[in-house]
Motif scaffolding. Structure first.
Motif, PDB file in Angstrom:
ATOM      1  N   PHE A 198       1.107  -1.015  -0.079  1.00  0.00           N
ATOM      2  CA  PHE A 198       0.688  -0.020   0.114  1.00  0.00           C
ATOM      3  C   PHE A 198       1.051   1.400   0.106  1.00  0.00           C
ATOM      4  N   PHE A 199       0.694   2.458  -1.089  1.00  0.00           N
ATOM      5  CA  PHE A 199       1.486   3.260  -0.990  1.00  0.00           C
ATOM      6  C   PHE A 199       0.795   4.410  -0.464  1.00  0.00           C
ATOM      7  N   ILE A 200       1.067   4.808   0.219  1.00  0.00           N
ATOM      8  CA  ILE A 200       0.151   5.937   0.704  1.00  0.00           C
ATOM      9  C   ILE A 200       1.271   7.582   0.340  1.00  0.00           C
ATOM     10  N   LEU A 201       0.740   8.149  -0.281  1.00  0.00           N
ATOM     11  CA  LEU A 201       1.078   9.617  -0.530  1.00  0.00           C
ATOM     12  C   LEU A 201       0.544  10.630   0.189  1.00  0.00           C
ATOM     13  N   ILE A 202       0.722  11.224   1.427  1.00  0.00           N
ATOM     14  CA  ILE A 202       0.319  12.637   1.670  1.00  0.00           C
ATOM     15  C   ILE A 202       1.311  13.705   1.183  1.00  0.00           C
ATOM     16  N   ASP A 203       0.558  14.167   0.614  1.00  0.00           N
ATOM     17  CA  ASP A 203       0.836  14.951   0.021  1.00  0.00           C
ATOM     18  C   ASP A 203       1.561  16.786   0.832  1.00  0.00           C
ATOM     19  N   ASN A 204       2.654  17.039   0.249  1.00  0.00           N
ATOM     20  CA  ASN A 204       2.844  18.226   1.185  1.00  0.00           C
ATOM     21  C   ASN A 204       3.765  17.551   3.366  1.00  0.00           C
ATOM     22  N   LEU A 205       3.921  16.540   3.027  1.00  0.00           N
ATOM     23  CA  LEU A 205       4.175  16.324   4.565  1.00  0.00           C
ATOM     24  C   LEU A 205       5.490  16.252   4.369  1.00  0.00           C
ATOM     25  N   ARG A 206       5.608  17.025   5.839  1.00  0.00           N
ATOM     26  CA  ARG A 206       7.071  17.409   6.086  1.00  0.00           C
ATOM     27  C   ARG A 206       7.513  16.412   6.674  1.00  0.00           C
ATOM     28  N   PHE A 207       8.744  16.005   7.110  1.00  0.00           N
ATOM     29  CA  PHE A 207       9.605  15.106   8.245  1.00  0.00           C
ATOM     30  C   PHE A 207       9.006  15.083   9.269  1.00  0.00           C
ATOM     31  N   GLN A 239     -11.092  -4.251   1.660  1.00  0.00           N
ATOM     32  CA  GLN A 239     -11.278  -5.798   0.622  1.00  0.00           C
ATOM     33  C   GLN A 239     -11.034  -5.863  -0.383  1.00  0.00           C
ATOM     34  N   ASN A 240     -11.531  -5.046  -1.508  1.00  0.00           N
ATOM     35  CA  ASN A 240     -11.310  -4.891  -2.637  1.00  0.00           C
ATOM     36  C   ASN A 240      -9.589  -4.874  -2.954  1.00  0.00           C
ATOM     37  N   TYR A 241      -9.249  -3.416  -2.297  1.00  0.00           N
ATOM     38  CA  TYR A 241      -7.481  -3.358  -2.741  1.00  0.00           C
ATOM     39  C   TYR A 241      -6.419  -4.448  -1.806  1.00  0.00           C
ATOM     40  N   LEU A 242      -7.259  -5.360  -1.091  1.00  0.00           N
ATOM     41  CA  LEU A 242      -6.676  -5.639  -0.444  1.00  0.00           C
ATOM     42  C   LEU A 242      -6.195  -7.127  -1.628  1.00  0.00           C
ATOM     43  N   ALA A 243      -6.816  -7.484  -2.844  1.00  0.00           N
ATOM     44  CA  ALA A 243      -6.776  -8.181  -4.244  1.00  0.00           C
ATOM     45  C   ALA A 243      -5.929  -8.029  -4.610  1.00  0.00           C
ATOM     46  N   ASN A 244      -4.726  -6.201  -4.603  1.00  0.00           N
ATOM     47  CA  ASN A 244      -4.284  -5.684  -5.264  1.00  0.00           C
ATOM     48  C   ASN A 244      -2.952  -6.456  -4.900  1.00  0.00           C
ATOM     49  N   GLN A 245      -1.651  -6.482  -5.593  1.00  0.00           N
ATOM     50  CA  GLN A 245      -0.572  -6.192  -5.255  1.00  0.00           C
ATOM     51  C   GLN A 245      -0.072  -5.273  -4.466  1.00  0.00           C
ATOM     52  N   LEU A 246      -1.020  -3.855  -5.641  1.00  0.00           N
ATOM     53  CA  LEU A 246      -0.203  -2.363  -5.006  1.00  0.00           C
ATOM     54  C   LEU A 246      -1.494  -1.023  -5.603  1.00  0.00           C
ATOM     55  N   THR A 247      -1.223  -0.870  -4.096  1.00  0.00           N
ATOM     56  CA  THR A 247      -3.009   0.058  -3.958  1.00  0.00           C
ATOM     57  C   THR A 247      -2.090   1.431  -3.846  1.00  0.00           C
ATOM     58  N   VAL A 248      -2.076   1.983  -4.763  1.00  0.00           N
ATOM     59  CA  VAL A 248      -1.661   4.020  -4.307  1.00  0.00           C
ATOM     60  C   VAL A 248      -2.538   4.608  -4.060  1.00  0.00           C
ATOM     61  N   ILE A 249      -2.791   5.782  -2.730  1.00  0.00           N
ATOM     62  CA  ILE A 249      -4.034   6.166  -2.716  1.00  0.00           C
ATOM     63  C   ILE A 249      -3.202   7.740  -2.494  1.00  0.00           C
ATOM     64  N   VAL A 250      -3.430   8.826  -2.386  1.00  0.00           N
ATOM     65  CA  VAL A 250      -2.996   9.659  -2.949  1.00  0.00           C
ATOM     66  C   VAL A 250      -3.671  10.757  -1.569  1.00  0.00           C
ATOM     67  N   TYR A 251      -3.546  11.120  -0.571  1.00  0.00           N
ATOM     68  CA  TYR A 251      -4.126  12.163   0.021  1.00  0.00           C
ATOM     69  C   TYR A 251      -3.759  13.296   0.059  1.00  0.00           C
ATOM     70  N   ASN A 252      -4.606  14.749  -0.457  1.00  0.00           N
ATOM     71  CA  ASN A 252      -4.504  15.794  -0.144  1.00  0.00           C
ATOM     72  C   ASN A 252      -4.922  16.727   0.768  1.00  0.00           C
ATOM     73  N   PHE A 253      -4.689  16.263   2.098  1.00  0.00           N
ATOM     74  CA  PHE A 253      -5.164  17.249   2.997  1.00  0.00           C
ATOM     75  C   PHE A 253      -4.055  17.896   3.666  1.00  0.00           C
ATOM     76  N   VAL A 254      -3.081  17.880   3.711  1.00  0.00           N
ATOM     77  CA  VAL A 254      -1.635  19.017   4.901  1.00  0.00           C
ATOM     78  C   VAL A 254      -1.550  19.735   3.509  1.00  0.00           C
ATOM     79  N   ASP A 255      -1.382  19.417   1.808  1.00  0.00           N
ATOM     80  CA  ASP A 255      -1.757  20.343   1.234  1.00  0.00           C
ATOM     81  C   ASP A 255      -2.973  21.075   0.906  1.00  0.00           C
ATOM     82  N   THR A 294       4.598   8.160   2.033  1.00  0.00           N
ATOM     83  CA  THR A 294       6.144   9.151   2.163  1.00  0.00           C
ATOM     84  C   THR A 294       5.110  10.565   0.682  1.00  0.00           C
ATOM     85  N   THR A 295       5.407  11.094   0.549  1.00  0.00           N
ATOM     86  CA  THR A 295       5.140  12.475   0.184  1.00  0.00           C
ATOM     87  C   THR A 295       6.073  13.143  -1.410  1.00  0.00           C
ATOM     88  N   ASP A 296       5.574  14.014  -1.848  1.00  0.00           N
ATOM     89  CA  ASP A 296       6.204  14.325  -3.117  1.00  0.00           C
ATOM     90  C   ASP A 296       7.141  15.892  -2.616  1.00  0.00           C
TER      91      ASP A 296
END
Length: 518
Positions: free
Chosen positions: A232-241, A344-360, A412-414
């Motif tokens: 599960f690749f979760i990218l939170i936009d603008n997330l600082r260290f 449950q649907n995503y658990l059938a994947n090998q790779l799930t990518v989710i982008v969260y825009n809250f911090v941005d 992670t983040t961008d």
């Protein structure tokens, strides 16, 4: 140092004179009361830091007095002193929120320990934190002056974030301004390092370049997929260290941090460039060349991050990867709940990518909304709002559910963001980009000493709208403003969080791999 004020309530207070003298010799101020009623009257007139309360008093009992005290002052520490060790008495006292209890006859050292535990702990920790930073200040200054590699700057930034969080949690803010100045010093030195090294990282023979945005999937994600891991690749936009370190505590009970790494966001540290580069596995000009229908220049109409899923598909294909995968972008709480419900649907994947825009969204809202400016009026408050969002977000609920599955979580983040303070004048034509931390255009007028300039964008694989385009990047806490209405724009954007330029906060960003503990 402020004196600690103690109220001691006991109907036999004269028998405790030795204990009171002992505390006064230790520097504490002690007032006494012979009954619950007298104690209540004293609490109306004086401020106390801790109360010692006898459980067995005639008239108004200790428990009755405790209930009144907690109604008046719910946060004041109360220590119950009793001859009675019956379980129901102590259960009732604890249920009424006593902070501690002592059994008569009490020992002076016991009393002292109770005070230090309930009152002095915060002050002692604050003093120790301040003292420790003062000792580390010189060492950190030497690290800043001697930093000459990307890993050196990672070490510097981690130490700065550590002290930011430590001092923010302390009640002693005497060193806050010192740390702020040291961080500014570090950002100035880091900007010089980037000026000397950034362009060279794109030389084909460069062997010391850091892990950068386009390399993330190839070097960090694909190896996990090759091992058969479910990711599960979760990218939170603008997330600082520093924001990651705040939310880490909410995750640590569920996950083991397998990897905590800092990588380098490409310039401009803006979503259009850094995130597209990550999902494409290419630099922006390469995306523009290979997929001209996908890349939009700054001056073109339309969303600049509309094709992330398509770019990722193309990257997977280029590297011969064919995992079952899903891509989701979460823009609000409704979208976050929908993703969590479909887990449950995503658990059938090998790779799930989710982008969260809250911090941005938070950083932009802070610029435009007075209420958010008040809530996030400094770095500490900005981190606190991020933590509060995360604690109550569908994302955390989803992570709790995933903690029971055999998956790898990548968080992670961008790019990061920086609180800007100092306005720099720049002049450009109508086609110049509007971002406050970077500008692209062909007729830019600026002071080269105040910016990091790239006069040949092709060297760093940046697209240009015409052959004579130049990119300039703001450094430290600077931001760009046009001479027209200069003072208005300075007052509007000063102390807002922006991204796109050169700073530790924007470029040195977290890449975290988590493994469920269960």
């Amino acid at each position: 140092m402020r004196q600690v004020n103690i109220l001691w309530v006991d109907d036999e207070i004269d028998l405790l004179r030795v204990h009171i003298l002992f505390l006064e010799e230790k520097g504490y101020a002690v007032k006494t009361a012979n009954s619950g009623n007298d104690a209540i009257e004293l609490l109306k007139k004086h401020v106390f830091d801790i109360i010692f309360l006898d459980e067995n008093m005639p008239g108004m009992s200790g428990l009755d007095t405790l209930n009144v005290i907690k109604t008046m002052l719910p946060n004041i520490p109360v220590v119950m002193i009793t001859k009675n060790e019956e379980e129901n008495i102590m259960d009732e006292a604890i249920g009424s929120k006593i902070n501690d209890y002592l059994i008569k006859p009490v020992n002076p050292k016991q009393i002292l320990l109770i005070i230090k535990k309930n009152v002095d702990t915060s002050r002692l920790v604050s003093q120790k934190t301040t003292s420790a930073y003062q000792i580390d200040f010189t060492k950190l200054s030497i690290l800043i002056n001697n930093a000459n590699s990307f890993n050196d700057w990672v070490d510097v930034y981690k130490k700065l974030v550590f002290w930011e969080l430590e001092l923010a949690a302390s009640d002693d803010h005497a060193m806050d301004e010192v740390l702020k100045l040291q961080k500014n010093e570090a950002n100035s030195a880091y900007a010089k390092y980037i000026k000397q090294n950034y362009i060279g990282w794109f030389n084909e023979k460069a062997d010391k370049k850091p892990l950068m945005s386009p390399m993330i999937f190839k070097q960090r994600v694909f190896p996990l997929l090759e091992k058969g891991e479910k990711v599960f690749f979760i990218l939170i936009d603008n997330l600082r260290f520093d924001q990651w370190k705040m939310i880490e505590s909410e995750i640590s009970e569920l996950y083991q941090t397998e990897t905590e790494e800092i990588f380098c966001a490409i310039l401009p540290t803006a979503t259009q460039y850094a995130r597209n580069a990550m999902f494409a596995g290419l630099m922006p000009s390469e995306i523009d060349k290979l997929y001209p229908n996908i890349w939009l220049d700054d001056d073109e109409e339309g969303g600049k991050n509309m094709f992330e899923e398509e770019l990722l598909k193309k990257q997977l294909t280029r590297f011969g990867k064919d995992p079952k995968f899903s891509y989701e972008k979460v823009l609000n709480i409704k979208g976050g709940k929908k993703v969590a419900e479909n887990l449950q649907n995503y658990l059938a994947n090998q790779l799930t990518v989710i982008v969260y825009n809250f911090v941005d969204i938070l950083s932009h809202a802070r610029t435009e909304m007075d209420m958010i400016k008040e809530l996030a009026n400094d770095e500490s408050a900005y981190r606190s709002i991020t933590l509060s969002w995360f604690k109550h977000s569908p994302l955390l609920e989803m992570l709790k559910e995933l903690a029971t599955k055999k998956v790898k979580i990548i968080l992670t983040t961008d790019h990061g963001t920086i609180k800007v303070n100092n306005a720099i004048k720049v002049v450009g034509d109508k086609n110049t980009t509007t971002n406050l931390r970077y500008k692209q255009g062909r007729n830019l007028n600026y002071n080269p000493k105040e910016v990091f300039e790239i006069t040949n964008p092709a060297k760093v694989y940046l697209p240009t709208s015409n052959l004579s385009s130049t990119y300039i990047f703001a450094r430290n806490d600077d931001f760009f403003a046009y001479p027209n209405n200069f003072h208005y724009y300075v007052s509007y954007y000063k102390n807002t969080f922006q991204h796109g330029g050169v700073s530790l906060e924007e470029m040195l960003i977290p890449f975290i791999v988590l493994t469920p503990k269960t």
